[in-house]
Design a protein around this motif. Structure first.
Motif, PDB file in Angstrom:
ATOM      1  N   ILE A 129       0.864  -1.181   0.000  1.00 39.76           N
ATOM      2  CA  ILE A 129       0.000   0.000   0.000  1.00 39.76           C
ATOM      3  C   ILE A 129       0.896   1.224   0.000  1.00 39.76           C
ATOM      4  O   ILE A 129       1.705   1.410   0.907  1.00 39.76           O
ATOM      5  CB  ILE A 129      -0.920   0.009   1.246  1.00 39.76           C
ATOM      6  CG1 ILE A 129      -1.875  -1.197   1.216  1.00 39.76           C
ATOM      7  CG2 ILE A 129      -1.694   1.333   1.316  1.00 39.76           C
ATOM      8  CD1 ILE A 129      -2.711  -1.358   2.474  1.00 39.76           C
ATOM      9  N   GLY A 130       0.767   2.055  -1.054  1.00 40.22           N
ATOM     10  CA  GLY A 130       1.560   3.279  -1.152  1.00 40.22           C
ATOM     11  C   GLY A 130       0.726   4.533  -1.009  1.00 40.22           C
ATOM     12  O   GLY A 130       1.276   5.630  -0.988  1.00 40.22           O
ATOM     13  N   TRP A 131      -0.613   4.364  -0.937  1.00 45.02           N
ATOM     14  CA  TRP A 131      -1.581   5.444  -0.746  1.00 45.02           C
ATOM     15  C   TRP A 131      -1.761   6.312  -1.989  1.00 45.02           C
ATOM     16  O   TRP A 131      -2.689   7.112  -2.060  1.00 45.02           O
ATOM     17  CB  TRP A 131      -1.201   6.342   0.449  1.00 45.02           C
ATOM     18  CG  TRP A 131      -0.806   5.539   1.637  1.00 45.02           C
ATOM     19  CD1 TRP A 131       0.455   5.371   2.120  1.00 45.02           C
ATOM     20  CD2 TRP A 131      -1.664   4.752   2.474  1.00 45.02           C
ATOM     21  NE1 TRP A 131       0.431   4.514   3.208  1.00 45.02           N
ATOM     22  CE2 TRP A 131      -0.856   4.135   3.446  1.00 45.02           C
ATOM     23  CE3 TRP A 131      -3.047   4.513   2.482  1.00 45.02           C
ATOM     24  CZ2 TRP A 131      -1.380   3.298   4.425  1.00 45.02           C
ATOM     25  CZ3 TRP A 131      -3.556   3.673   3.457  1.00 45.02           C
ATOM     26  CH2 TRP A 131      -2.725   3.086   4.413  1.00 45.02           C
ATOM     27  N   ASP A 132      -0.864   6.170  -2.975  1.00 41.77           N
ATOM     28  CA  ASP A 132      -0.807   7.124  -4.087  1.00 41.77           C
ATOM     29  C   ASP A 132      -2.014   7.014  -5.025  1.00 41.77           C
ATOM     30  O   ASP A 132      -2.348   7.962  -5.714  1.00 41.77           O
ATOM     31  CB  ASP A 132       0.514   6.937  -4.839  1.00 41.77           C
ATOM     32  CG  ASP A 132       1.683   6.919  -3.860  1.00 41.77           C
ATOM     33  OD1 ASP A 132       1.749   7.826  -3.012  1.00 41.77           O
ATOM     34  OD2 ASP A 132       2.494   5.982  -3.906  1.00 41.77           O
ATOM     35  N   GLY A 133      -2.664   5.836  -5.040  1.00 44.79           N
ATOM     36  CA  GLY A 133      -3.832   5.676  -5.894  1.00 44.79           C
ATOM     37  C   GLY A 133      -5.155   5.987  -5.221  1.00 44.79           C
ATOM     38  O   GLY A 133      -6.212   5.833  -5.832  1.00 44.79           O
ATOM     39  N   PHE A 189       7.749   8.576   0.661  1.00 46.80           N
ATOM     40  CA  PHE A 189       8.675   7.624   0.033  1.00 46.80           C
ATOM     41  C   PHE A 189       8.194   7.351  -1.388  1.00 46.80           C
ATOM     42  O   PHE A 189       8.862   7.729  -2.350  1.00 46.80           O
ATOM     43  CB  PHE A 189       8.765   6.338   0.863  1.00 46.80           C
ATOM     44  CG  PHE A 189       9.680   5.306   0.282  1.00 46.80           C
ATOM     45  CD1 PHE A 189      11.040   5.567   0.113  1.00 46.80           C
ATOM     46  CD2 PHE A 189       9.207   4.051  -0.092  1.00 46.80           C
ATOM     47  CE1 PHE A 189      11.896   4.612  -0.430  1.00 46.80           C
ATOM     48  CE2 PHE A 189      10.055   3.091  -0.624  1.00 46.80           C
ATOM     49  CZ  PHE A 189      11.396   3.369  -0.789  1.00 46.80           C
ATOM     50  N   SER A 190       7.019   6.730  -1.525  1.00 43.33           N
ATOM     51  CA  SER A 190       6.425   6.585  -2.861  1.00 43.33           C
ATOM     52  C   SER A 190       5.646   7.863  -3.159  1.00 43.33           C
ATOM     53  O   SER A 190       4.812   8.297  -2.366  1.00 43.33           O
ATOM     54  CB  SER A 190       5.497   5.361  -2.889  1.00 43.33           C
ATOM     55  OG  SER A 190       4.533   5.431  -1.847  1.00 43.33           O
ATOM     56  N   PRO A 191       5.973   8.523  -4.277  1.00 42.19           N
ATOM     57  CA  PRO A 191       5.326   9.807  -4.557  1.00 42.19           C
ATOM     58  C   PRO A 191       3.842   9.635  -4.856  1.00 42.19           C
ATOM     59  O   PRO A 191       3.483   8.740  -5.598  1.00 42.19           O
ATOM     60  CB  PRO A 191       6.094  10.335  -5.765  1.00 42.19           C
ATOM     61  CG  PRO A 191       6.772   9.164  -6.372  1.00 42.19           C
ATOM     62  CD  PRO A 191       6.944   8.134  -5.294  1.00 42.19           C
ATOM     63  N   ARG A 192       3.066  10.541  -4.251  1.00 40.32           N
ATOM     64  CA  ARG A 192       3.523  11.429  -3.235  1.00 40.32           C
ATOM     65  C   ARG A 192       2.603  11.480  -2.031  1.00 40.32           C
ATOM     66  O   ARG A 192       2.699  12.357  -1.194  1.00 40.32           O
ATOM     67  CB  ARG A 192       3.707  12.834  -3.817  1.00 40.32           C
ATOM     68  CG  ARG A 192       2.483  13.358  -4.533  1.00 40.32           C
ATOM     69  CD  ARG A 192       2.665  14.818  -4.918  1.00 40.32           C
ATOM     70  NE  ARG A 192       2.778  15.752  -3.801  1.00 40.32           N
ATOM     71  CZ  ARG A 192       3.758  16.646  -3.636  1.00 40.32           C
ATOM     72  NH1 ARG A 192       4.744  16.701  -4.477  1.00 40.32           N
ATOM     73  NH2 ARG A 192       3.739  17.456  -2.633  1.00 40.32           N
ATOM     74  N   LYS A 193       1.672  10.509  -1.987  1.00 38.33           N
ATOM     75  CA  LYS A 193       0.707  10.535  -0.887  1.00 38.33           C
ATOM     76  C   LYS A 193       1.229   9.782   0.343  1.00 38.33           C
ATOM     77  O   LYS A 193       1.944   8.781   0.209  1.00 38.33           O
ATOM     78  CB  LYS A 193      -0.643   9.958  -1.334  1.00 38.33           C
ATOM     79  CG  LYS A 193      -1.336  10.844  -2.367  1.00 38.33           C
ATOM     80  CD  LYS A 193      -2.758  10.407  -2.663  1.00 38.33           C
ATOM     81  CE  LYS A 193      -3.393  11.358  -3.684  1.00 38.33           C
ATOM     82  NZ  LYS A 193      -4.799  11.003  -3.979  1.00 38.33           N
ATOM     83  N   THR A 194       0.823  10.275   1.506  1.00 39.08           N
ATOM     84  CA  THR A 194       1.203   9.697   2.792  1.00 39.08           C
ATOM     85  C   THR A 194      -0.060   9.454   3.615  1.00 39.08           C
ATOM     86  O   THR A 194      -1.169   9.745   3.175  1.00 39.08           O
ATOM     87  CB  THR A 194       2.182  10.624   3.531  1.00 39.08           C
ATOM     88  OG1 THR A 194       1.639  11.949   3.531  1.00 39.08           O
ATOM     89  CG2 THR A 194       3.547  10.638   2.861  1.00 39.08           C
ATOM     90  N   MET A 254       3.200   8.355   8.110  1.00 32.36           N
ATOM     91  CA  MET A 254       3.567   7.080   7.488  1.00 32.36           C
ATOM     92  C   MET A 254       3.441   7.150   5.971  1.00 32.36           C
ATOM     93  O   MET A 254       2.664   7.926   5.432  1.00 32.36           O
ATOM     94  CB  MET A 254       2.643   5.962   8.002  1.00 32.36           C
ATOM     95  CG  MET A 254       2.766   5.702   9.486  1.00 32.36           C
ATOM     96  SD  MET A 254       1.430   4.638  10.114  1.00 32.36           S
ATOM     97  CE  MET A 254       0.124   5.846  10.337  1.00 32.36           C
ATOM     98  N   ASP A 255       4.249   6.306   5.312  1.00 32.92           N
ATOM     99  CA  ASP A 255       3.998   6.053   3.895  1.00 32.92           C
ATOM    100  C   ASP A 255       3.835   4.551   3.700  1.00 32.92           C
ATOM    101  O   ASP A 255       3.006   3.964   4.409  1.00 32.92           O
ATOM    102  CB  ASP A 255       5.059   6.701   3.000  1.00 32.92           C
ATOM    103  CG  ASP A 255       4.589   6.820   1.545  1.00 32.92           C
ATOM    104  OD1 ASP A 255       3.516   6.287   1.212  1.00 32.92           O
ATOM    105  OD2 ASP A 255       5.285   7.441   0.722  1.00 32.92           O
ATOM    106  N   ASP A 256       4.596   3.915   2.873  1.00 29.14           N
ATOM    107  CA  ASP A 256       4.291   2.565   2.396  1.00 29.14           C
ATOM    108  C   ASP A 256       4.156   1.517   3.500  1.00 29.14           C
ATOM    109  O   ASP A 256       4.957   1.475   4.430  1.00 29.14           O
ATOM    110  CB  ASP A 256       5.393   2.134   1.430  1.00 29.14           C
ATOM    111  CG  ASP A 256       5.513   3.113   0.276  1.00 29.14           C
ATOM    112  OD1 ASP A 256       5.942   4.264   0.516  1.00 29.14           O
ATOM    113  OD2 ASP A 256       5.163   2.735  -0.849  1.00 29.14           O
ATOM    114  N   PHE A 257       3.130   0.656   3.337  1.00 31.85           N
ATOM    115  CA  PHE A 257       2.944  -0.556   4.134  1.00 31.85           C
ATOM    116  C   PHE A 257       3.271  -1.748   3.224  1.00 31.85           C
ATOM    117  O   PHE A 257       2.823  -1.773   2.062  1.00 31.85           O
ATOM    118  CB  PHE A 257       1.501  -0.713   4.605  1.00 31.85           C
ATOM    119  CG  PHE A 257       1.048   0.237   5.696  1.00 31.85           C
ATOM    120  CD1 PHE A 257       1.776   1.360   6.041  1.00 31.85           C
ATOM    121  CD2 PHE A 257      -0.136  -0.016   6.377  1.00 31.85           C
ATOM    122  CE1 PHE A 257       1.347   2.234   7.043  1.00 31.85           C
ATOM    123  CE2 PHE A 257      -0.580   0.839   7.381  1.00 31.85           C
ATOM    124  CZ  PHE A 257       0.159   1.966   7.716  1.00 31.85           C
TER     125      PHE A 257
HETATM  126 CA   LIG Z   1       3.121   7.211  -0.988  1.00 35.20          CA
END
Ligand SMILES: [Ca+2]
Ligand SMILES: [Ca+2]
Length: 254
Positions: free
Chosen positions: A72-76, A130-135, A242-245
């Motif tokens: 999960i990177g949240w970016d989508g 970390f993964s652009p760009r959502k946290t 936090m960012d990526d899980f």
């Molecule tokens: Ca992210």
């Protein structure tokens, strides 16, 4: 009322557990197979933990897959669930199945595309993705739980390992992963303090088999809120987002 001495003893015990002394001493609690940490440029640490969890990346497939991992990177996450407290705790088991459901004693969850600078402009200097760009962060709390499910289903599931990218860990014991199985706690593990060169820290822990049904995440010493200040900017508490899980494929609890 508890005495100050009692509270100090409790605090000392908590600190000892957080430093890793809580596992390995109880024969009923398995020692993790791997603990992966990183600060600064965490790319290598995240890659190492991905190898520990295994391939392939199973994306949003419904049902438990035979092998691999979920990320999960949240970016989508769509715009209507970004920069507000509307992100549903079951989003990653219903709308985009990953086999995990989140809960918090706070108000809800926030996905941010600006490192929460909309809550306070100073946060733009504190946090990073970390993964652009959502946290990601819990709203109104620094504590949340991740409970595993058979992806897109309601059956409880278990994983072997779980890792989180944290941003702006300034103090020891500010960012914690506590793992739980059917018999209770499997141990508390502390993310490393950030390096001078970068805001990010990584902590990933993996056991030998799929015994983890829940992970309690403590992200910072207080909730990140509008008008707040991090300890590095004169505030009272170390704030962390936090960012990526990353976690291996959730499979039904046996
Ligand atoms: Ca992210
Ligand atoms: Ca901080």
């Amino acid at each position: 009322m508890r005495s100050v001495r009692t509270l100090l003893i409790i605090a000392a015990a908590a600190a000892a557990v957080a430093c890793g002394d809580g596992y390995g001493t109880n024969p009923d609690v398995p020692t993790p197979a791997r603990v992966v940490t990183g600060t600064g440029d965490i790319t290598g640490a995240v890659a190492e933990f991905r190898t520990v969890l295994g391939d392939p990346v199973n994306g949003g497939a419904a049902g438990s897959q035979p092998a691999g991992r979920r990320e999960i990177g949240w970016d989508g996450v769509p715009a209507d669930l970004t920069n507000n407290e509307l992100f549903p705790g079951d989003f990653f088991n219903t709308r985009a199945p990953r086999g995990v459901v989140f809960s918090t004693p706070g108000n809800g969850f926030r996905v941010s595309d600006n490192n929460v600078a909309d809550l306070d402009p100073s946060f733009a200097q504190e946090f990073a993705f970390f993964s652009p760009r959502k946290t990601f962060l819990a709203a109104g709390s620094n504590v949340m739980d991740a409970d595993f499910r058979v992806p897109a289903g309601s059956d409880p599931a278990a994983v072997r390992g779980f890792g989180v990218v944290f941003a702006d860990v300034d103090r020891p014991n500010s960012a914690i992963l506590e793992f739980f199985g059917r018999e209770g706690s499997l141990g508390r593990f502390e993310a490393p303090v950030r390096s001078a060169a970068g805001s990010l820290s990584f902590l990933g822990v993996a056991f030998e088999s799929k015994i983890v049904t829940r992970v309690r995440i403590t992200s910072g010493r207080a909730a990140v809120a509008a008008g707040g200040r991090d300890i590095s900017s004169g505030g009272a508490n170390d704030l962390v987002i936090m960012d990526d899980f990353l976690f291996d494929e959730p499979q039904v609890v046996r």
